[in-house]
Design a protein around this motif. Structure first.
Motif, PDB file in Angstrom:
ATOM      1  N   GLU A 161       0.836  -1.203   0.000  1.00 57.99           N
ATOM      2  CA  GLU A 161       0.000   0.000   0.000  1.00 57.99           C
ATOM      3  C   GLU A 161       0.866   1.245   0.000  1.00 57.99           C
ATOM      4  N   TYR A 162       1.904   1.244   0.814  1.00 59.48           N
ATOM      5  CA  TYR A 162       2.795   2.395   0.898  1.00 59.48           C
ATOM      6  C   TYR A 162       3.517   2.628  -0.435  1.00 59.48           C
ATOM      7  N   GLU A 163       4.009   1.555  -1.040  1.00 61.93           N
ATOM      8  CA  GLU A 163       4.714   1.691  -2.316  1.00 61.93           C
ATOM      9  C   GLU A 163       3.785   2.181  -3.422  1.00 61.93           C
ATOM     10  N   LEU A 164       2.526   1.723  -3.427  1.00 57.89           N
ATOM     11  CA  LEU A 164       1.568   2.219  -4.416  1.00 57.89           C
ATOM     12  C   LEU A 164       1.265   3.706  -4.201  1.00 57.89           C
ATOM     13  N   THR A 165       1.210   4.116  -2.944  1.00 62.19           N
ATOM     14  CA  THR A 165       1.020   5.535  -2.636  1.00 62.19           C
ATOM     15  C   THR A 165       2.186   6.354  -3.184  1.00 62.19           C
ATOM     16  N   LEU A 166       3.394   5.878  -2.950  1.00 59.34           N
ATOM     17  CA  LEU A 166       4.567   6.582  -3.480  1.00 59.34           C
ATOM     18  C   LEU A 166       4.560   6.596  -5.006  1.00 59.34           C
ATOM     19  N   LEU A 167       4.166   5.485  -5.615  1.00 58.16           N
ATOM     20  CA  LEU A 167       4.123   5.421  -7.072  1.00 58.16           C
ATOM     21  C   LEU A 167       3.197   6.494  -7.629  1.00 58.16           C
ATOM     22  N   SER A 168       2.020   6.655  -7.026  1.00 60.87           N
ATOM     23  CA  SER A 168       1.101   7.684  -7.510  1.00 60.87           C
ATOM     24  C   SER A 168       1.679   9.082  -7.283  1.00 60.87           C
ATOM     25  N   ARG A 169       2.408   9.253  -6.193  1.00 61.28           N
ATOM     26  CA  ARG A 169       3.046  10.552  -5.917  1.00 61.28           C
ATOM     27  C   ARG A 169       4.117  10.860  -6.953  1.00 61.28           C
ATOM     28  N   TYR A 170       4.953   9.876  -7.240  1.00 68.51           N
ATOM     29  CA  TYR A 170       6.029  10.089  -8.207  1.00 68.51           C
ATOM     30  C   TYR A 170       5.477  10.327  -9.606  1.00 68.51           C
ATOM     31  N   HIS A 171       4.391   9.653  -9.937  1.00 72.15           N
ATOM     32  CA  HIS A 171       3.783   9.872 -11.241  1.00 72.15           C
ATOM     33  C   HIS A 171       3.289  11.315 -11.341  1.00 72.15           C
ATOM     34  N   ALA A 172       2.642  11.792 -10.282  1.00 68.49           N
ATOM     35  CA  ALA A 172       2.156  13.174 -10.278  1.00 68.49           C
ATOM     36  C   ALA A 172       3.308  14.164 -10.360  1.00 68.49           C
ATOM     37  N   LEU A 173       4.389  13.903  -9.637  1.00 69.74           N
ATOM     38  CA  LEU A 173       5.544  14.798  -9.689  1.00 69.74           C
ATOM     39  C   LEU A 173       6.181  14.809 -11.072  1.00 69.74           C
ATOM     40  N   ALA A 174       6.230  13.652 -11.708  1.00 72.28           N
ATOM     41  CA  ALA A 174       6.796  13.579 -13.053  1.00 72.28           C
ATOM     42  C   ALA A 174       5.989  14.443 -14.006  1.00 72.28           C
ATOM     43  N   ARG A 175       4.682  14.468 -13.821  1.00 74.59           N
ATOM     44  CA  ARG A 175       3.833  15.281 -14.689  1.00 74.59           C
ATOM     45  C   ARG A 175       4.138  16.765 -14.490  1.00 74.59           C
ATOM     46  N   GLN A 176       4.405  17.178 -13.255  1.00 73.96           N
ATOM     47  CA  GLN A 176       4.697  18.581 -12.982  1.00 73.96           C
ATOM     48  C   GLN A 176       6.065  18.976 -13.525  1.00 73.96           C
ATOM     49  N   ARG A 177       7.052  18.112 -13.374  1.00 75.74           N
ATOM     50  CA  ARG A 177       8.423  18.424 -13.796  1.00 75.74           C
ATOM     51  C   ARG A 177       8.648  18.250 -15.280  1.00 75.74           C
ATOM     52  N   GLY A 178       7.905  17.346 -15.890  1.00 79.44           N
ATOM     53  CA  GLY A 178       8.222  16.939 -17.246  1.00 79.44           C
ATOM     54  C   GLY A 178       7.676  17.804 -18.351  1.00 79.44           C
ATOM     55  N   GLY A 179       6.900  18.809 -18.046  1.00 79.70           N
ATOM     56  CA  GLY A 179       6.355  19.672 -19.070  1.00 79.70           C
ATOM     57  C   GLY A 179       5.051  19.175 -19.675  1.00 79.70           C
ATOM     58  N   GLN A 180       4.419  18.187 -19.047  1.00 75.24           N
ATOM     59  CA  GLN A 180       3.148  17.708 -19.564  1.00 75.24           C
ATOM     60  C   GLN A 180       2.108  18.818 -19.483  1.00 75.24           C
ATOM     61  N   LYS A 181       1.255  18.865 -20.480  1.00 71.44           N
ATOM     62  CA  LYS A 181       0.234  19.904 -20.554  1.00 71.44           C
ATOM     63  C   LYS A 181      -1.111  19.453 -19.992  1.00 71.44           C
ATOM     64  N   LEU A 182      -1.341  18.132 -19.965  1.00 72.24           N
ATOM     65  CA  LEU A 182      -2.637  17.608 -19.525  1.00 72.24           C
ATOM     66  C   LEU A 182      -2.600  17.271 -18.048  1.00 72.24           C
ATOM     67  N   ASP A 183      -3.668  17.635 -17.328  1.00 76.48           N
ATOM     68  CA  ASP A 183      -3.765  17.170 -15.950  1.00 76.48           C
ATOM     69  C   ASP A 183      -4.216  15.712 -15.973  1.00 76.48           C
ATOM     70  N   ARG A 184      -4.229  15.098 -14.811  1.00 76.29           N
ATOM     71  CA  ARG A 184      -4.503  13.661 -14.713  1.00 76.29           C
ATOM     72  C   ARG A 184      -5.840  13.279 -15.339  1.00 76.29           C
ATOM     73  N   SER A 185      -6.909  14.036 -15.026  1.00 72.06           N
ATOM     74  CA  SER A 185      -8.226  13.677 -15.549  1.00 72.06           C
ATOM     75  C   SER A 185      -8.272  13.838 -17.067  1.00 72.06           C
ATOM     76  N   ALA A 186      -7.681  14.885 -17.601  1.00 71.02           N
ATOM     77  CA  ALA A 186      -7.665  15.100 -19.044  1.00 71.02           C
ATOM     78  C   ALA A 186      -6.905  13.976 -19.749  1.00 71.02           C
ATOM     79  N   TYR A 187      -5.770  13.610 -19.179  1.00 69.50           N
ATOM     80  CA  TYR A 187      -4.950  12.533 -19.748  1.00 69.50           C
ATOM     81  C   TYR A 187      -5.750  11.231 -19.794  1.00 69.50           C
ATOM     82  N   LEU A 188      -6.405  10.892 -18.680  1.00 72.42           N
ATOM     83  CA  LEU A 188      -7.150   9.634 -18.613  1.00 72.42           C
ATOM     84  C   LEU A 188      -8.359   9.625 -19.545  1.00 72.42           C
TER      85      LEU A 188
END
Length: 160
Positions: free
Chosen positions: A12-39
């Motif tokens: 559970e903890y590792e999955l929580t971190l995975l979702s956090r890192y995915h969100a951080l990657a979106r902020q740092r990486g220059g992605q234009k779509l937020d999570r809901s738009a992407y999905l």
């Protein structure tokens, strides 16, 4: 049934971190779509045009929430509403070329980020990670009674 509470807590903890890192990657990486738009765009890319009700059911969200998210995508020119090709009253949502282009740009950034993390991993470890994630997601879908479309087909154990 697996009864290792300590291991389940760690997962559970590792999955929580995975979702956090995915969100951080979106902020740092220059992605234009937020999570809901992407999905939403990713789902619409793989399915025929869908109504708000169909999207609401697919995402298990209130129709007003989906309507708001689709409205934001529509204002950006990433989706459009079409008459139902089957003659129904509900309008169908479909991605525009601009929406798919942005989805693909964001997806490429995500893939490059994943590639950076996996650099140095053996091919076997990369395939094992893919298989474990696919199995986990497939089992969640099975338990929920609804599958999510995949561009590369349904997951099967021991695929390389």
């Amino acid at each position: 049934m697996f009864e290792a509470d300590g291991t389940q807590t760690e997962i559970e903890y590792e999955l929580t971190l995975l979702s956090r890192y995915h969100a951080l990657a979106r902020q740092r990486g220059g992605q234009k779509l937020d999570r809901s738009a992407y999905l939403i765009l990713a789902r619409l890319e793989l399915e025929p045009p869908m109504s708000l009700k169909e999207l609401s059911e697919a995402f298990r969200l209130d129709i007003s929430t989906i309507n708001r998210q689709v409205g934001a995508l529509e204002r950006r020119g990433y989706v459009e509403r079409l008459a139902d090709p089957d003659g129904g009253a509900a309008r169908k949502i479909t991605p525009t070329r601009a929406g798919l282009d942005q989805l693909h740009e964001d997806r490429d950034l995500n893939r490059r980020g994943i590639g950076t993390v996996l650099d140095g991993w053996s091919d076997e470890d990369v395939v094992e990670l893919r298989n474990v994630l696919a199995r986990f997601n497939s089992d969640v879908e099975r338990l929920e009674g609804r599958s999510w479309p995949r561009p590369f087909g349904e997951w099967r154990p021991n695929e390389n």
